[in-house]
Enzyme design. Sequence first.
Site, PDB file in Angstrom:
ATOM      1  N   GLU A  15      16.471 -51.157  46.789  1.00 43.01           N
ATOM      2  CA  GLU A  15      17.399 -50.089  47.175  1.00 43.01           C
ATOM      3  C   GLU A  15      16.594 -48.834  47.503  1.00 43.01           C
ATOM      4  O   GLU A  15      15.937 -48.268  46.633  1.00 43.01           O
ATOM      5  CB  GLU A  15      18.374 -49.788  46.029  1.00 43.01           C
ATOM      6  CG  GLU A  15      19.193 -50.980  45.575  1.00 43.01           C
ATOM      7  CD  GLU A  15      20.560 -51.030  46.216  1.00 43.01           C
ATOM      8  OE1 GLU A  15      20.875 -50.139  47.026  1.00 43.01           O
ATOM      9  OE2 GLU A  15      21.333 -51.957  45.883  1.00 43.01           O
TER      10      GLU A  15
ATOM     11  N   GLU B  99      24.931 -48.867  55.218  1.00 41.55           N
ATOM     12  CA  GLU B  99      23.505 -48.865  54.883  1.00 41.55           C
ATOM     13  C   GLU B  99      22.645 -49.230  56.092  1.00 41.55           C
ATOM     14  O   GLU B  99      21.610 -49.882  55.979  1.00 41.55           O
ATOM     15  CB  GLU B  99      23.258 -49.813  53.707  1.00 41.55           C
ATOM     16  CG  GLU B  99      24.019 -49.395  52.453  1.00 41.55           C
ATOM     17  CD  GLU B  99      23.975 -50.418  51.329  1.00 41.55           C
ATOM     18  OE1 GLU B  99      23.092 -51.298  51.354  1.00 41.55           O
ATOM     19  OE2 GLU B  99      24.843 -50.348  50.434  1.00 41.55           O
TER      20      GLU B  99
ATOM     21  N   HIS C 108      18.648 -52.697  50.607  1.00 42.38           N
ATOM     22  CA  HIS C 108      19.923 -52.002  50.508  1.00 42.38           C
ATOM     23  C   HIS C 108      19.659 -50.510  50.302  1.00 42.38           C
ATOM     24  O   HIS C 108      18.516 -50.070  50.265  1.00 42.38           O
ATOM     25  CB  HIS C 108      20.753 -52.564  49.347  1.00 42.38           C
ATOM     26  CG  HIS C 108      21.366 -53.897  49.609  1.00 42.38           C
ATOM     27  ND1 HIS C 108      22.674 -54.065  49.984  1.00 42.38           N
ATOM     28  CD2 HIS C 108      20.831 -55.146  49.552  1.00 42.38           C
ATOM     29  CE1 HIS C 108      22.936 -55.356  50.138  1.00 42.38           C
ATOM     30  NE2 HIS C 108      21.825 -56.038  49.888  1.00 42.38           N
TER      31      HIS C 108
ATOM     32  N   HIS D 232      25.269 -54.200  54.240  1.00 44.30           N
ATOM     33  CA  HIS D 232      26.424 -53.315  54.085  1.00 44.30           C
ATOM     34  C   HIS D 232      26.437 -52.316  55.233  1.00 44.30           C
ATOM     35  O   HIS D 232      25.416 -51.705  55.551  1.00 44.30           O
ATOM     36  CB  HIS D 232      26.367 -52.601  52.740  1.00 44.30           C
ATOM     37  CG  HIS D 232      26.622 -53.502  51.578  1.00 44.30           C
ATOM     38  ND1 HIS D 232      25.944 -53.406  50.377  1.00 44.30           N
ATOM     39  CD2 HIS D 232      27.488 -54.545  51.438  1.00 44.30           C
ATOM     40  CE1 HIS D 232      26.391 -54.329  49.549  1.00 44.30           C
ATOM     41  NE2 HIS D 232      27.323 -55.041  50.168  1.00 44.30           N
TER      42      HIS D 232
END
Length: 336
Positions: A299, A97, A235, A94
């Site tokens: 994450e 990110e 992520h 992404h």
Amino acid sequence: MKRWIAFSIVISLLFLEGCTVYKITQKKAYKNEIVHAELNYDYQQLKEDLFKLQESYPGKLQVDTIGTSIEGRELYVARMGTGPKKLVVIGGVHAREWMTTYLLMSLIELYLKHDQEGKKLKGYPVRQLLETVSVSFIPMVNPDGVDLVLNGIGDRDRKLLIRMNEGEENFSRWKANIAGVDLNRQFPADWEATDSKEAPSFENYKGMRPLDQPESEAIARFTLGEQPEMTIAYHLSGSVIFWYYNQKDEHYKRDLKIGKKVGRITGYKLIEEEDSDDIAAGYKDWFVKVFERSGYTIEIGEQRYDQIDVDAIDRFIGENQAVIPYLMKVISKAKK
């Protein structure tokens, strides 16, 4: 008067001691000689650092490409190790990110250094593990999107991008690739039933069909060719670990056990299966479903993408440096 002087001396000493402690806590914990960012970490710096690392560690790192993005940027893969078993690690999926790319590049240099010097990292013998397991890092899956977030529109179609960004001229929140497709909703694992916006957008549009974007197609093709024992997708944010995608029986027990250990290493929360999506089309979901092997989405950071800057890298390295060596150890012991 004497009491006042003595009191003043004590206060001064405490102040100086406090300053000393502050300086110690502010000191950089990881001194990368090559991978270092001042403001952000974009595609150009990724490219320069990859080839500097390859040159600085001859025979230890092989830099290749697995394809190109929509705008023609290389999708680089950095390979370490000579082992027959394989681990694939991806980041920068992404656009907003990009910090995950900086983390992976920092970890690559850390592992190269320990491999070359024959040192253990948190008790893990990096050199020995790399003789059993080869690791392929794809640090930036979405270079066009990252470039938009960090460097702006440039000579692109301004009107089109602002429309996909729902009228906003600030692109720091952009999550998709440059065509407005979320690359982590592109994989053929329940893609048809996966939620999506109806048209290209800065986030959450899954595309016209699975793998219809060159970046997602390249990742899938590479993974199918490698046939890795395990994958990790980095992520941001939440400091959580996703591991579940409808596994059952022994696969469930295996993946949960590994996930719990990764949680203890990082300090991140392991997402319970009841809190995980039963229908998704992410890279991890696809890998777990199709390969029936362990896949994890990690994450980093509790804060949002726009509240985290490059100074957080030491913390992220500290939390994640032992994850890949641990997983290499698991892979090395697993039976084919």
